[in-house]
Design a protein around this motif. Structure first.
Motif, PDB file in Angstrom:
ATOM      1  N   UNK A   1       0.922  43.057 -54.691  1.00 48.65           N
ATOM      2  CA  UNK A   1       1.635  43.675 -55.822  1.00 48.65           C
ATOM      3  C   UNK A   1       0.792  43.567 -57.096  1.00 48.65           C
ATOM      4  N   UNK A   2       0.178  42.419 -57.329  1.00 50.14           N
ATOM      5  CA  UNK A   2      -0.690  42.249 -58.509  1.00 50.14           C
ATOM      6  C   UNK A   2      -1.909  43.169 -58.420  1.00 50.14           C
ATOM      7  N   UNK A   3      -2.476  43.262 -57.228  1.00 46.07           N
ATOM      8  CA  UNK A   3      -3.633  44.124 -57.002  1.00 46.07           C
ATOM      9  C   UNK A   3      -3.265  45.583 -57.258  1.00 46.07           C
ATOM     10  N   UNK A   4      -2.117  45.998 -56.746  1.00 44.04           N
ATOM     11  CA  UNK A   4      -1.641  47.368 -56.948  1.00 44.04           C
ATOM     12  C   UNK A   4      -1.410  47.645 -58.432  1.00 44.04           C
ATOM     13  N   UNK A   5      -0.843  46.681 -59.133  1.00 43.27           N
ATOM     14  CA  UNK A   5      -0.614  46.835 -60.573  1.00 43.27           C
ATOM     15  C   UNK A   5      -1.943  47.007 -61.307  1.00 43.27           C
ATOM     16  N   UNK A   6      -2.952  46.234 -60.916  1.00 40.98           N
ATOM     17  CA  UNK A   6      -4.268  46.338 -61.553  1.00 40.98           C
ATOM     18  C   UNK A   6      -4.897  47.699 -61.242  1.00 40.98           C
ATOM     19  N   UNK A   7      -4.681  48.211 -60.040  1.00 39.48           N
ATOM     20  CA  UNK A   7      -5.194  49.544 -59.714  1.00 39.48           C
ATOM     21  C   UNK A   7      -4.502  50.613 -60.558  1.00 39.48           C
ATOM     22  N   UNK A   8      -3.228  50.439 -60.821  1.00 39.18           N
ATOM     23  CA  UNK A   8      -2.521  51.380 -61.703  1.00 39.18           C
ATOM     24  C   UNK A   8      -3.098  51.340 -63.117  1.00 39.18           C
ATOM     25  N   UNK A   9      -3.421  50.134 -63.589  1.00 42.96           N
ATOM     26  CA  UNK A   9      -4.065  50.004 -64.909  1.00 42.96           C
ATOM     27  C   UNK A   9      -5.424  50.693 -64.898  1.00 42.96           C
ATOM     28  N   UNK A  10      -6.170  50.520 -63.814  1.00 43.08           N
ATOM     29  CA  UNK A  10      -7.473  51.178 -63.681  1.00 43.08           C
ATOM     30  C   UNK A  10      -7.314  52.692 -63.742  1.00 43.08           C
ATOM     31  N   UNK A  11      -6.293  53.210 -63.043  1.00 45.29           N
ATOM     32  CA  UNK A  11      -6.060  54.651 -63.020  1.00 45.29           C
ATOM     33  C   UNK A  11      -5.788  55.179 -64.428  1.00 45.29           C
ATOM     34  N   UNK A  12      -4.949  54.472 -65.176  1.00 44.53           N
ATOM     35  CA  UNK A  12      -4.650  54.896 -66.556  1.00 44.53           C
ATOM     36  C   UNK A  12      -5.897  54.839 -67.421  1.00 44.53           C
ATOM     37  N   UNK A  13      -6.678  53.770 -67.263  1.00 45.62           N
ATOM     38  CA  UNK A  13      -7.905  53.618 -68.034  1.00 45.62           C
ATOM     39  C   UNK A  13      -8.876  54.753 -67.736  1.00 45.62           C
TER      40      UNK A  13
ATOM     41  N   UNK B   1       1.691  52.765 -52.225  1.00 47.32           N
ATOM     42  CA  UNK B   1       3.140  52.546 -52.301  1.00 47.32           C
ATOM     43  C   UNK B   1       3.720  52.305 -50.911  1.00 47.32           C
ATOM     44  N   UNK B   2       3.239  53.075 -49.915  1.00 50.21           N
ATOM     45  CA  UNK B   2       3.731  52.924 -48.545  1.00 50.21           C
ATOM     46  C   UNK B   2       3.130  51.685 -47.870  1.00 50.21           C
TER      47      UNK B   2
ATOM     48  N   UNK C   1      -3.239  60.381 -54.537  1.00 54.69           N
ATOM     49  CA  UNK C   1      -3.281  60.050 -53.107  1.00 54.69           C
ATOM     50  C   UNK C   1      -3.359  58.537 -52.918  1.00 54.69           C
ATOM     51  N   UNK C   2      -4.179  57.896 -53.719  1.00 49.45           N
ATOM     52  CA  UNK C   2      -4.305  56.444 -53.638  1.00 49.45           C
ATOM     53  C   UNK C   2      -2.980  55.766 -53.975  1.00 49.45           C
ATOM     54  N   UNK C   3      -2.320  56.228 -55.037  1.00 52.53           N
ATOM     55  CA  UNK C   3      -1.025  55.648 -55.423  1.00 52.53           C
ATOM     56  C   UNK C   3       0.016  55.836 -54.325  1.00 52.53           C
ATOM     57  N   UNK C   4       0.053  57.024 -53.750  1.00 51.71           N
ATOM     58  CA  UNK C   4       1.030  57.330 -52.707  1.00 51.71           C
ATOM     59  C   UNK C   4       0.835  56.417 -51.493  1.00 51.71           C
ATOM     60  N   UNK C   5      -0.408  56.291 -51.052  1.00 51.14           N
ATOM     61  CA  UNK C   5      -0.684  55.458 -49.878  1.00 51.14           C
ATOM     62  C   UNK C   5      -0.474  53.974 -50.173  1.00 51.14           C
TER      63      UNK C   5
END
Length: 191
Positions: free
Chosen positions: A48-60, A84-85, A78-82
């Motif tokens: 979950x922390x890793x996914x959150x950091x990837x979301x921050x990376x995406x916004x950046x 999430x699952x 596509x990365x976010x969708x996969x």
């Protein structure tokens, strides 16, 4: 008469052994499942922390990218969708590989802005892999895997991607023989 006493003693002894064995089995199973659950929660929490950091990376990346290309948006979505699952870790890794490769090739000027984020992502990947290794090792010990399989636990997979660096295609990498198997004589299998 002595035979009857011996038979009663033997039956009491067997029943006592079975009761003690049943109690020990229950306690070992309960302890094993509690430890597996604790380790699995740690893996899930780190994911979950890793996914959150990837979301921050995406916004950046989207904020610094000079033109928000459709390809970049597609790869991020596509990365976010996969993620999430989180069904197929190889698919997630392939998405991240493609996104990482795209960013390195199309936006080399983002290297300074993303350097700290990539360092954190790589550290989080290592921490996640360490937690997965702890969980998987505990899972594979006898009799843990018996209890784990009965309760639906499965081994987790590792992440091999390194952010901000050139990576090997994870799908091609998964098809390769491991290093330990490359020079093994398998001719005896065909006999």
């Amino acid at each position: 008469m002595n035979l009857m006493k011996a038979l009663k003693f033997f039956i009491k002894f067997i029943v006592t052994i079975l009761v003690i064995g049943g109690i020990l089995f229950y306690l070992v199973q309960k302890d094993t499942l509690n430890n597996l659950e604790k380790r699995k929660k740690n893996v899930t929490s780190l994911w979950a922390k890793f996914d959150q950091k990837l979301n921050e990376r995406d916004k950046l990346v989207l904020s610094f990218a000079s033109t928000n290309s459709d390809s970049l948006k597609y790869l991020i979505d596509k990365s976010k969708f996969d993620r999430k699952k989180k069904v197929n870790l190889l698919g997630i890794e392939f998405d991240e590989y493609n996104l990482n490769k795209f960013l390195m090739n199309k936006y080399p000027n983002l290297e300074k802005e993303t350097e700290g984020t990539y360092r954190e992502l790589n550290e989080m990947t290592n921490e996640y892999n360490s937690s997965v290794e702890d969980y998987n090792v505990y899972y594979t010990i006898f009799p843990h895997f018996i209890f784990a399989k009965r309760k639906g636990f499965k081994r987790d997979k590792y992440l091999t991607i390194k952010y901000g660096k050139e990576n090997q295609d994870p799908i091609e990498k998964s098809k390769e023989l491991p290093e330990w198997a490359k020079n093994v004589d398998t001719t005896f299998l065909s006999k």
